[in-house]
Design a protein around this motif. Structure first.
Motif, short mmCIF file in Angstrom:
data_model
loop_
_atom_site.label_atom_id
_atom_site.label_comp_id
_atom_site.label_asym_id
_atom_site.label_seq_id
_atom_site.Cartn_x
_atom_site.Cartn_y
_atom_site.Cartn_z
N PHE A 9 0.83 -1.20 0.00
CA PHE A 9 0.00 0.00 0.00
C PHE A 9 0.86 1.26 0.00
CE2 PHE A 9 -2.32 3.38 2.19
CZ PHE A 9 -3.44 3.48 1.37
N ALA A 10 1.89 1.29 0.85
CA ALA A 10 2.76 2.47 0.94
C ALA A 10 3.47 2.73 -0.39
CB ALA A 10 3.79 2.27 2.06
N ILE A 11 3.95 1.68 -1.01
CA ILE A 11 4.65 1.86 -2.28
C ILE A 11 3.68 2.26 -3.38
CG2 ILE A 11 5.86 0.58 -4.10
CD1 ILE A 11 7.66 -0.54 -1.92
N ALA A 12 2.48 1.69 -3.39
CA ALA A 12 1.48 2.08 -4.39
C ALA A 12 1.14 3.56 -4.26
CB ALA A 12 0.22 1.22 -4.24
N GLN A 13 1.01 4.04 -3.03
CA GLN A 13 0.71 5.45 -2.80
C GLN A 13 1.86 6.34 -3.27
OE1 GLN A 13 -2.35 6.72 -1.62
NE2 GLN A 13 -2.79 4.62 -2.21
N ALA A 14 3.08 5.94 -2.94
CA ALA A 14 4.26 6.73 -3.36
C ALA A 14 4.38 6.76 -4.88
CB ALA A 14 5.52 6.13 -2.73
N GLY A 22 4.44 13.41 -12.97
CA GLY A 22 4.99 13.22 -14.30
C GLY A 22 6.19 12.29 -14.38
N HIS A 23 6.60 11.74 -13.24
CA HIS A 23 7.73 10.82 -13.23
C HIS A 23 7.29 9.46 -13.73
CE1 HIS A 23 10.41 7.86 -11.12
NE2 HIS A 23 11.29 8.61 -11.75
N ARG A 24 8.09 8.85 -14.56
CA ARG A 24 7.83 7.50 -15.06
C ARG A 24 8.92 6.58 -14.53
NH1 ARG A 24 3.41 8.90 -15.17
NH2 ARG A 24 2.46 10.01 -16.87
N PRO A 25 8.61 5.75 -13.53
CA PRO A 25 9.63 4.89 -12.94
C PRO A 25 10.18 3.88 -13.94
CG PRO A 25 7.49 4.59 -11.84
CD PRO A 25 7.31 5.59 -12.92
N LEU A 30 10.95 -0.24 -10.40
CA LEU A 30 9.75 -0.99 -10.06
C LEU A 30 10.11 -2.38 -9.52
CD1 LEU A 30 7.44 0.02 -13.02
CD2 LEU A 30 7.34 0.82 -10.64
N SER A 31 11.17 -2.96 -10.06
CA SER A 31 11.64 -4.25 -9.55
C SER A 31 12.13 -4.11 -8.11
CB SER A 31 12.76 -4.79 -10.44
OG SER A 31 13.27 -5.99 -9.93
N ASP A 32 12.84 -3.03 -7.83
CA ASP A 32 13.28 -2.76 -6.46
C ASP A 32 12.09 -2.59 -5.54
OD1 ASP A 32 15.92 -2.84 -7.31
OD2 ASP A 32 16.19 -0.65 -7.25
N CYS A 33 11.06 -1.89 -6.00
CA CYS A 33 9.85 -1.70 -5.19
C CYS A 33 9.21 -3.04 -4.86
CB CYS A 33 8.85 -0.81 -5.93
SG CYS A 33 9.36 0.91 -6.05
N GLU A 34 9.15 -3.92 -5.83
CA GLU A 34 8.57 -5.23 -5.60
C GLU A 34 9.42 -6.03 -4.60
OE1 GLU A 34 5.54 -7.75 -5.62
OE2 GLU A 34 5.54 -5.83 -6.67
N VAL A 36 11.09 -4.71 -2.17
CA VAL A 36 10.77 -4.16 -0.86
C VAL A 36 9.46 -4.76 -0.35
CG1 VAL A 36 10.11 -2.06 0.40
CG2 VAL A 36 12.06 -2.02 -1.16
N VAL A 37 8.46 -4.81 -1.22
CA VAL A 37 7.17 -5.38 -0.82
C VAL A 37 7.34 -6.82 -0.36
CG1 VAL A 37 4.93 -6.13 -1.70
CG2 VAL A 37 5.78 -3.85 -2.27
N ASP A 38 8.14 -7.58 -1.09
CA ASP A 38 8.34 -9.00 -0.77
C ASP A 38 9.27 -9.22 0.41
OD1 ASP A 38 6.65 -9.81 -2.79
OD2 ASP A 38 8.26 -10.13 -4.24
N GLY A 39 9.93 -8.16 0.88
CA GLY A 39 10.83 -8.29 2.01
C GLY A 39 12.23 -8.75 1.65
N ARG A 40 12.55 -8.77 0.36
CA ARG A 40 13.89 -9.17 -0.09
C ARG A 40 14.87 -8.01 -0.07
NH1 ARG A 40 12.99 -10.48 -5.62
NH2 ARG A 40 10.91 -9.68 -5.36
N MET A 41 14.34 -6.79 0.09
CA MET A 41 15.17 -5.60 0.10
C MET A 41 14.53 -4.62 1.07
SD MET A 41 15.97 -3.24 -3.28
CE MET A 41 17.28 -4.17 -4.04
N THR A 42 15.35 -3.86 1.79
CA THR A 42 14.81 -2.83 2.68
C THR A 42 14.61 -1.54 1.88
OG1 THR A 42 16.97 -1.94 3.31
CG2 THR A 42 16.10 -3.79 4.64
N TYR A 43 13.88 -0.59 2.47
CA TYR A 43 13.71 0.71 1.82
C TYR A 43 15.08 1.35 1.57
CZ TYR A 43 8.68 0.69 2.81
OH TYR A 43 7.35 0.39 2.86
N ILE A 44 15.95 1.26 2.54
CA ILE A 44 17.28 1.86 2.40
C ILE A 44 18.06 1.20 1.28
CG2 ILE A 44 19.52 2.16 3.55
CD1 ILE A 44 17.96 2.78 6.11
N GLU A 45 18.00 -0.12 1.19
CA GLU A 45 18.69 -0.82 0.10
C GLU A 45 18.13 -0.40 -1.25
OE1 GLU A 45 19.96 -4.94 2.39
OE2 GLU A 45 17.95 -4.79 1.50
#
Length: 72
Positions: A9-14, A22-25, A30-34, A36-45
């Motif tokens: 939810f937090a990442i979807a909102q961001a 106007g930013h296009r990720p 987007l892979s990094d965001c996923e 983070v969602v899956d817990g394989r990477m922290t926000y800082i990473e």
């Protein structure tokens, strides 16, 4: 610690906010965001990975963004 649903939810909102501006990720971002969602990477990473790609410097992974609170 947040749940997977809370992280998604937090990442979807961001992402919605940034797209409104106007930013296009990139697919890498987007892979990094996923990751983070899956817990394989922290926000800082994820931030460090983006910084590394933006600067083209593998040393950027050693820099810890000072404006991001620990555990975010």
């Amino acid at each position: 610690m947040s749940t997977k649903a809370e992280r998604r939810f937090a990442i979807a909102q961001a992402l919605a906010n940034t797209r409104i501006e106007g930013h296009r990720p990139t697919t890498e971002f987007l892979s990094d965001c996923e990751s983070v969602v899956d817990g394989r990477m922290t926000y800082i990473e994820a931030i460090q990975a983006s910084l590394s790609r933006a600067t083209g410097s593998p040393d950027a992974n050693q820099a810890r963004p000072s404006s991001v609170p620990e555990g975010s």
